[in-house]
Write a protein that holds these residues in place. Structure first.
Motif, mmCIF file in Angstrom:
data_model
loop_
_atom_site.group_PDB
_atom_site.id
_atom_site.type_symbol
_atom_site.label_atom_id
_atom_site.label_comp_id
_atom_site.label_asym_id
_atom_site.label_seq_id
_atom_site.Cartn_x
_atom_site.Cartn_y
_atom_site.Cartn_z
ATOM 1 N N ILE A 26 24.512 37.891 1.461
ATOM 2 C CA ILE A 26 23.889 37.047 2.639
ATOM 3 C C ILE A 26 24.072 36.468 4.130
ATOM 4 N N ALA A 46 25.665 30.049 4.738
ATOM 5 C CA ALA A 46 25.725 31.298 3.762
ATOM 6 C C ALA A 46 26.093 30.034 1.995
ATOM 7 N N VAL A 49 23.757 28.222 1.303
ATOM 8 C CA VAL A 49 22.720 28.499 0.303
ATOM 9 C C VAL A 49 22.888 28.918 -1.602
ATOM 10 N N SER A 52 22.913 25.414 -2.567
ATOM 11 C CA SER A 52 21.354 24.904 -2.948
ATOM 12 C C SER A 52 21.104 25.550 -4.379
ATOM 13 N N LEU A 72 17.943 34.698 -2.820
ATOM 14 C CA LEU A 72 18.742 33.926 -1.885
ATOM 15 C C LEU A 72 17.982 33.777 -0.344
ATOM 16 N N ILE A 75 16.231 31.392 0.624
ATOM 17 C CA ILE A 75 17.003 29.649 0.583
ATOM 18 C C ILE A 75 17.855 30.088 2.347
ATOM 19 N N ALA A 76 18.217 31.083 2.248
ATOM 20 C CA ALA A 76 18.770 31.159 3.819
ATOM 21 C C ALA A 76 17.405 30.991 4.712
ATOM 22 N N ARG A 79 17.782 27.235 4.934
ATOM 23 C CA ARG A 79 18.783 26.778 5.105
ATOM 24 C C ARG A 79 19.239 26.724 7.046
#
Length: 117
Positions: A26, A46, A49, A52, A72, A75-76, A79
């Protein structure tokens, strides 16, 4: 109707496995999408992430499937968008060249004890 005061069931071991396995990928995913290679910023995002992920899934008693890369990465991406949206709104801009006209001019004391130009 009774209200339970016990915290939700969490699967900390499963989260630890996902964190250990996917933290570096990530970070690389994020670093490759930044305008410049800033590994410290990639590490920070990260971390956000995984925070979250914990808040959205594990802290609520849910678990993630065995192949969480898509989740992931999503979400990354979100973010990173949040980071740059906040940076855009807090960026400082210099004023026009005429705003420097008062620089290097002597100040005079006022009757109240403050200094004026």
């Amino acid at each position: 109707m009774s209200v339970s005061s016990s915290p939700p069931v969490t699967d900390a071991e499963h989260f630890a496995v996902i964190h250990k396995e996917f933290r570096r990928p990530i970070e690389g995913y994020i670093a490759n999408r930044l305008p410049r290679r800033d590994h410290h910023l990639a590490e920070d995002i990260a971390s956000e992430v995984f925070v979250s992920l914990w808040k959205s899934y594990y802290a609520q008693g849910n678990t993630v499937n065995e192949k969480p890369w898509g989740l992931l990465a999503t979400i990354a991406k979100r973010r990173m968008c949040d980071h740059f949206r906040l940076a855009r709104n807090t960026r400082e801009w210099t004023a026009g060249a005429d705003s420097w006209k008062f620089d290097n001019q002597p100040l005079k004391p006022d009757k109240s004890g403050t200094w004026i130009r």
